[in-house]
Design an enzyme around this catalytic site. Structure first.
Site, PDB file in Angstrom:
ATOM      1  N   CYS A   2       0.849  -1.175   0.000  1.00 53.71           N
ATOM      2  CA  CYS A   2       0.000   0.000   0.000  1.00 53.71           C
ATOM      3  C   CYS A   2       0.886   1.226   0.000  1.00 53.71           C
ATOM      4  O   CYS A   2       2.087   1.144   0.180  1.00 53.71           O
ATOM      5  CB  CYS A   2      -0.874   0.017   1.246  1.00 53.71           C
ATOM      6  SG  CYS A   2      -1.800  -1.491   1.481  1.00 53.71           S
ATOM      7  N   ARG A  27       1.667   1.510  -5.953  1.00 56.84           N
ATOM      8  CA  ARG A  27       1.872   0.579  -4.823  1.00 56.84           C
ATOM      9  C   ARG A  27       0.606  -0.179  -4.475  1.00 56.84           C
ATOM     10  O   ARG A  27       0.631  -1.126  -3.681  1.00 56.84           O
ATOM     11  CB  ARG A  27       2.352   1.357  -3.596  1.00 56.84           C
ATOM     12  CG  ARG A  27       3.656   2.113  -3.782  1.00 56.84           C
ATOM     13  CD  ARG A  27       3.972   2.951  -2.577  1.00 56.84           C
ATOM     14  NE  ARG A  27       4.222   2.145  -1.410  1.00 56.84           N
ATOM     15  CZ  ARG A  27       5.424   1.671  -1.082  1.00 56.84           C
ATOM     16  NH1 ARG A  27       6.455   1.940  -1.852  1.00 56.84           N
ATOM     17  NH2 ARG A  27       5.577   0.911  -0.035  1.00 56.84           N
ATOM     18  N   TRP A  74      -3.479  -2.124  -1.575  1.00 56.88           N
ATOM     19  CA  TRP A  74      -3.370  -3.417  -2.256  1.00 56.88           C
ATOM     20  C   TRP A  74      -3.742  -4.416  -1.181  1.00 56.88           C
ATOM     21  O   TRP A  74      -2.994  -4.638  -0.249  1.00 56.88           O
ATOM     22  CB  TRP A  74      -1.948  -3.635  -2.759  1.00 56.88           C
ATOM     23  CG  TRP A  74      -1.763  -4.899  -3.557  1.00 56.88           C
ATOM     24  CD1 TRP A  74      -2.054  -5.092  -4.871  1.00 56.88           C
ATOM     25  CD2 TRP A  74      -1.245  -6.152  -3.081  1.00 56.88           C
ATOM     26  NE1 TRP A  74      -1.740  -6.371  -5.268  1.00 56.88           N
ATOM     27  CE2 TRP A  74      -1.257  -7.043  -4.181  1.00 56.88           C
ATOM     28  CE3 TRP A  74      -0.785  -6.601  -1.858  1.00 56.88           C
ATOM     29  CZ2 TRP A  74      -0.812  -8.356  -4.076  1.00 56.88           C
ATOM     30  CZ3 TRP A  74      -0.337  -7.903  -1.752  1.00 56.88           C
ATOM     31  CH2 TRP A  74      -0.365  -8.776  -2.854  1.00 56.88           C
ATOM     32  N   ASN A 100       0.614   0.694   6.013  1.00 55.92           N
ATOM     33  CA  ASN A 100       1.176  -0.153   4.961  1.00 55.92           C
ATOM     34  C   ASN A 100       1.941  -1.263   5.663  1.00 55.92           C
ATOM     35  O   ASN A 100       2.817  -1.003   6.480  1.00 55.92           O
ATOM     36  CB  ASN A 100       2.122   0.642   4.055  1.00 55.92           C
ATOM     37  CG  ASN A 100       2.866  -0.287   3.097  1.00 55.92           C
ATOM     38  OD1 ASN A 100       2.331  -1.320   2.696  1.00 55.92           O
ATOM     39  ND2 ASN A 100       4.109   0.044   2.786  1.00 55.92           N
ATOM     40  N   GLY A 101       1.590  -2.526   5.355  1.00 48.96           N
ATOM     41  CA  GLY A 101       2.293  -3.661   5.954  1.00 48.96           C
ATOM     42  C   GLY A 101       1.309  -4.752   6.332  1.00 48.96           C
ATOM     43  O   GLY A 101       0.143  -4.729   5.943  1.00 48.96           O
ATOM     44  N   GLU A 483      13.039 -13.421 -18.145  1.00 44.31           N
ATOM     45  CA  GLU A 483      12.595 -12.032 -17.938  1.00 44.31           C
ATOM     46  C   GLU A 483      11.570 -11.632 -18.992  1.00 44.31           C
ATOM     47  O   GLU A 483      10.560 -10.987 -18.683  1.00 44.31           O
ATOM     48  CB  GLU A 483      13.805 -11.099 -17.958  1.00 44.31           C
ATOM     49  CG  GLU A 483      13.490  -9.624 -17.916  1.00 44.31           C
ATOM     50  CD  GLU A 483      12.697  -9.199 -16.673  1.00 44.31           C
ATOM     51  OE1 GLU A 483      12.565 -10.005 -15.732  1.00 44.31           O
ATOM     52  OE2 GLU A 483      12.194  -8.059 -16.675  1.00 44.31           O
ATOM     53  N   LYS A 487       7.774 -10.359 -18.154  1.00 41.43           N
ATOM     54  CA  LYS A 487       7.234  -9.092 -18.656  1.00 41.43           C
ATOM     55  C   LYS A 487       5.906  -9.329 -19.364  1.00 41.43           C
ATOM     56  O   LYS A 487       4.921  -8.624 -19.137  1.00 41.43           O
ATOM     57  CB  LYS A 487       8.234  -8.445 -19.631  1.00 41.43           C
ATOM     58  CG  LYS A 487       9.477  -7.890 -18.992  1.00 41.43           C
ATOM     59  CD  LYS A 487       9.289  -6.532 -18.376  1.00 41.43           C
ATOM     60  CE  LYS A 487       9.079  -6.436 -16.888  1.00 41.43           C
ATOM     61  NZ  LYS A 487       9.853  -7.183 -15.957  1.00 41.43           N
ATOM     62  N   GLU A 490       3.074 -10.472 -16.822  1.00 44.50           N
ATOM     63  CA  GLU A 490       2.621  -9.580 -15.745  1.00 44.50           C
ATOM     64  C   GLU A 490       1.869  -8.356 -16.265  1.00 44.50           C
ATOM     65  O   GLU A 490       1.128  -7.735 -15.515  1.00 44.50           O
ATOM     66  CB  GLU A 490       3.781  -9.145 -14.858  1.00 44.50           C
ATOM     67  CG  GLU A 490       4.785  -8.208 -15.474  1.00 44.50           C
ATOM     68  CD  GLU A 490       5.808  -7.735 -14.442  1.00 44.50           C
ATOM     69  OE1 GLU A 490       5.455  -7.515 -13.278  1.00 44.50           O
ATOM     70  OE2 GLU A 490       6.982  -7.607 -14.837  1.00 44.50           O
ATOM     71  N   HIS A 506      12.545 -31.694 -23.528  1.00 45.09           N
ATOM     72  CA  HIS A 506      12.252 -32.519 -22.339  1.00 45.09           C
ATOM     73  C   HIS A 506      10.836 -32.242 -21.820  1.00 45.09           C
ATOM     74  O   HIS A 506      10.600 -32.245 -20.622  1.00 45.09           O
ATOM     75  CB  HIS A 506      13.303 -32.254 -21.254  1.00 45.09           C
ATOM     76  CG  HIS A 506      14.683 -32.566 -21.710  1.00 45.09           C
ATOM     77  ND1 HIS A 506      15.207 -33.839 -21.738  1.00 45.09           N
ATOM     78  CD2 HIS A 506      15.635 -31.766 -22.256  1.00 45.09           C
ATOM     79  CE1 HIS A 506      16.431 -33.810 -22.220  1.00 45.09           C
ATOM     80  NE2 HIS A 506      16.721 -32.565 -22.552  1.00 45.09           N
ATOM     81  N   LYS A 606       3.970  -2.359  -7.182  1.00 47.41           N
ATOM     82  CA  LYS A 606       5.357  -2.112  -7.561  1.00 47.41           C
ATOM     83  C   LYS A 606       6.331  -2.645  -6.510  1.00 47.41           C
ATOM     84  O   LYS A 606       7.407  -3.110  -6.831  1.00 47.41           O
ATOM     85  CB  LYS A 606       5.589  -0.609  -7.747  1.00 47.41           C
ATOM     86  CG  LYS A 606       7.010  -0.244  -8.155  1.00 47.41           C
ATOM     87  CD  LYS A 606       7.391  -0.817  -9.491  1.00 47.41           C
ATOM     88  CE  LYS A 606       8.790  -0.463  -9.897  1.00 47.41           C
ATOM     89  NZ  LYS A 606       9.201  -1.136 -11.147  1.00 47.41           N
TER      90      LYS A 606
HETATM   91  C1  AGP Z   1       9.122  -7.045 -12.126  1.00 47.69           C
HETATM   92  O1  AGP Z   1       8.630  -6.524 -13.345  1.00 47.69           O
HETATM   93  C2  AGP Z   1       8.066  -7.165 -11.080  1.00 47.69           C
HETATM   94  N1  AGP Z   1       7.413  -5.926 -10.859  1.00 47.69           N
HETATM   95  C3  AGP Z   1       8.564  -7.826  -9.802  1.00 47.69           C
HETATM   96  O2  AGP Z   1       8.943  -9.137 -10.135  1.00 47.69           O
HETATM   97  C4  AGP Z   1       9.774  -7.161  -9.100  1.00 47.69           C
HETATM   98  O3  AGP Z   1      10.935  -7.310  -9.883  1.00 47.69           O
HETATM   99  C5  AGP Z   1       9.991  -7.865  -7.763  1.00 47.69           C
HETATM  100  O4  AGP Z   1       8.851  -7.647  -6.956  1.00 47.69           O
HETATM  101  C6  AGP Z   1      11.251  -7.406  -7.016  1.00 47.69           C
HETATM  102  O5  AGP Z   1      11.153  -6.039  -6.726  1.00 47.69           O
HETATM  103  P1  AGP Z   1      12.499  -5.270  -6.241  1.00 47.69           P
HETATM  104  O6  AGP Z   1      13.468  -5.302  -7.359  1.00 47.69           O
HETATM  105  O7  AGP Z   1      12.030  -3.885  -5.891  1.00 47.69           O
HETATM  106  O8  AGP Z   1      13.021  -6.018  -5.033  1.00 47.69           O
END
Ligand code: AGP
Length: 611
Positions: A2, A27, A74, A100-101, A483, A487, A490, A506, A606
């Site tokens: 959050c 966030r 969130w 937040n937490g 990666e 991308k 997500e 495999h 994020k």
């Molecule tokens: C990546 O596109 C994602 N948003 C997510 O996997 C992110 O990389 C992960 O949560 C780690 O975040 P950080 O690099 O801030 O630790």
């Protein structure tokens, strides 16, 4: 996770709260709300939905009062409902709180309170804190005393902003694990989950540490340590400008941040390069002697940062001739993995606030291991846990899908490797000069790839109606396959998996048909190029659609693949900086064409500050 923001000022705060929570929305965007203190009354405006939607209904800026708090959610405990939206009130309505937490012992606390007649309006852990603060106020003392005593009962992570109708003008804040920054404005003080929310009002901040309590009014800021003693904290100047945190004319933050990469790579690389060597001892405290003493590297990370760590594993083995391994931080922290003497634990994080990575790093520190953070946010929690920090100079990354942080992380690891190779004497000067030259060229080469944006946008059209995709890569490009798949999934919600290209036989090859786009990273390199050509032929023999990432001038692949995106020739170890760029653009355009919310994809946030 959050986002929270709070302001206490000599003027109405609602516009600043609304603006700040808008800048924190990456966030969490399930619900949003604010509370303002006008004389002795607390007014609440909150609802389910994104800031713009709820603001259009409730007109946040019209809320009266010179002290206030706001929150974008969130959801972790309780569904996405009006009652679960923050801020939350205490039973008598005189205390308002944003959080937040995650409070891990909230259920036991709630049951105790309910056994004593407390009724709750929500399912959240946060509301329990409001009840505890009210109870503590009944025991006497100020809001600061009550918040301090109530926080002692909490187990878990929290960043809190708290108001009391009995203390007009006062804003109290405290944290444990979740980030909280205090801003010093013009006859006002602010709190926020991160700097981007308050940067238009101040560039002078203090980062609160765990269990510290801040008591703010428009004219004063007092900070107390865990023992209740007043302390002084170092004020920091933020060198970001707000333009850096805006879209800069791009449709989405993600597209802007993809296109920022040449400049951000240069910002990360250039200050650390001198003619024939890497210099960052002064900024990191990592001396040649320290580097010579490193026999092994263990990486800790999550998500995209974990993929950068996978590239780092290759770089340490290939360039610095030093064994390396990559651990999911969330797994490592609960294992008793041996950490031999001479190990360097490297934590990778854009935000520096990922709970699992920070917890795993703390475990490494507890065991007496030397630790280094590769991080993008100055002063973040991770940088205060690790012994050393190498900052990426990517600037604020707002898009939930990480892009420029990823490539600058790889550049930072490359620099560390050159420094280690120099210190250990495992590469000769010609090899080191070649790597330095390769790094210097990378930003321009990335620029050249970005020029293919329109070509890549056309290829993206072949993905928009697909439900699945496979990404293949070998060696240092296997992490790039992972990666690229992350991308795509997500932000476009297409299921995508990355595999070592040789692994396809495999099992995954059973998935290949004309509905399955297969992205193959196949730059010409001595070791694996021919083998990867074979993989492409295997896919084509089963009617798969192949999108190849190939080296400029390679006509062989163009004969085999359905679509080819070219990247400039480079050192093999520099390759990941280049091969990821087309995949970032591809995922962006697919998501855009599918009408997805590119910067704020569903279910994500994020920064994952919960475990
Ligand atoms: C990546 O596109 C994602 N948003 C997510 O996997 C992110 O990389 C992960 O949560 C780690 O975040 P950080 O690099 O801030 O630790």
């Amino acid at each position: 996770m959050c986002g929270i923001i709070g302001v206490t000022s000599t003027e109405p705060v609602a516009p600043k709260l609304a603006d700040g929570v808008r800048r924190l929305e990456y966030r969490g965007y399930d619900s949003v709300g604010l509370a303002t203190l006008d004389g002795g009354a607390i007014g609440i405006r909150k609802g389910v939905g994104k800031v713009d939607e709820v603001d259009a209904q409730l007109d946040f800026a019209a809320a009266a009062g010179n002290t206030g708090i706001a929150h974008c959610r969130w959801g972790t405990h309780g569904g996405i409902t009006h009652n679960n939206a923050h801020p939350h009130l205490s039973p008598n309505g005189k205390v308002a709180i944003v959080h937040n937490g995650i409070i891990e012992n909230y259920l036991a606390l709630k049951q105790d309170l309910q056994a004593n007649g407390h009724a709750f309006a929500s399912e959240t852990d946060t509301e329990v804190i409001a009840h505890l603060i009210e109870l503590e106020l009944e025991h006497g003392g100020t809001l600061k005393d009550a918040v301090h005593r109530a926080s002692k009962q909490l187990v878990g992570s929290y960043a809190l902003g708290v108001l009391s109708a009995d203390e007009p003008g006062t804003l109290v804040a405290t944290r444990n694990e979740s980030p909280l920054v205090i801003g010093f404005g013009d006859r006002e003080h602010l709190i926020a989950s991160d700097v981007a929310a308050i940067l238009t009002h101040t560039d002078t901040v203090v980062y609160l540490d765990n269990h510290e309590v801040a008591v703010l009014t428009a004219e004063s800021c007092a900070i107390y340590d865990d023992g209740g003693f007043a302390i002084d904290k170092q004020r920091e100047k933020i060198d970001w400008d707000m333009e850096a945190a805006e879209k800069g004319g791009f449709e989405h933050f993600m597209l802007k941040e993809i296109h920022e990469q040449p400049g951000k790579l240069a910002d990360t690389i250039s200050p650390r390069l001198r003619d024939h060597e890497v210099v960052f001892e002064a900024e990191t405290g990592v001396t040649a002697e320290v580097l010579r003493g490193i026999d092994r590297v263990i990486f800790l990370a999550c998500g995209t940062s974990w993929h950068a760590a996978m590239v780092g594993e290759f770089l340490f083995e290939e360039l610095a001739k030093t064994p390396a391994e990559v651990e999911y931080a969330s797994e490592f922290r609960y294992r008793n993995a041996p950490i031999p003497p001479g190990t360097l634990v490297v934590a990778m994080s854009q935000s520096g606030e990922t709970a699992d990575t920070n917890a795993a790093l703390e475990e490494a520190v507890r065991r007496g291991t030397r630790t280094l953070a590769v991080c993008n946010v100055r002063g973040s929690t991770m940088t205060r846990i690790a012994h050393h920090t190498v900052y990426t100079h990517a600037g604020p990354e707002i898009g939930v899908a990480s892009t420029k942080a990823f490539t600058t992380q790889i550049a930072a690891l490359y620099l560390l490797n050159i420094a280690m190779a120099q210190a250990k004497g495992v590469l000769n000067q010609q090899q080191i000069d070649s790597m330095i030259q390769g790094l210097r060229q990378a930003p321009l080469q990335v620029e050249q790839i970005l020029d293919q944006n329109d070509t890549i946008q056309k290829i993206a059209k072949h993905f928009t109606s697909r439900s699945n995709a496979i990404y293949l890569g070998r060696g240092v490009h296997f992490p790039i396959a992972l990666e690229g798949a992350l991308k795509l999934k997500e932000i476009s919600y297409i299921h995508a998996e990355g595999y070592p290209a040789a692994e396809m036989k495999h099992g995954p090859i059973a998935l290949i048909d004309k509905q399955m786009p297969v992205v193959v990273i196949a730059p010409t390199d001595k070791l694996t190029y021919q083998k990867t050509l074979g993989n492409i032929e295997e896919v084509k023999a089963r009617d798969g659609v192949v999108i190849a990432i190939a080296t400029e001038g390679d006509q062989t692949i163009a004969q085999l693949a359905d679509h080819t995106i070219y990247i400039p020739e480079s050192l093999y170890s520099i390759g990941p900086l280049l091969s990821v760029i087309p995949l970032q653009l591809l995922s962006y355009h697919v998501a855009e064409l599918r009408g997805c919310d590119v910067d704020k994809p569903r279910n994500l946030s994020k920064v994952v500050t919960v475990e």
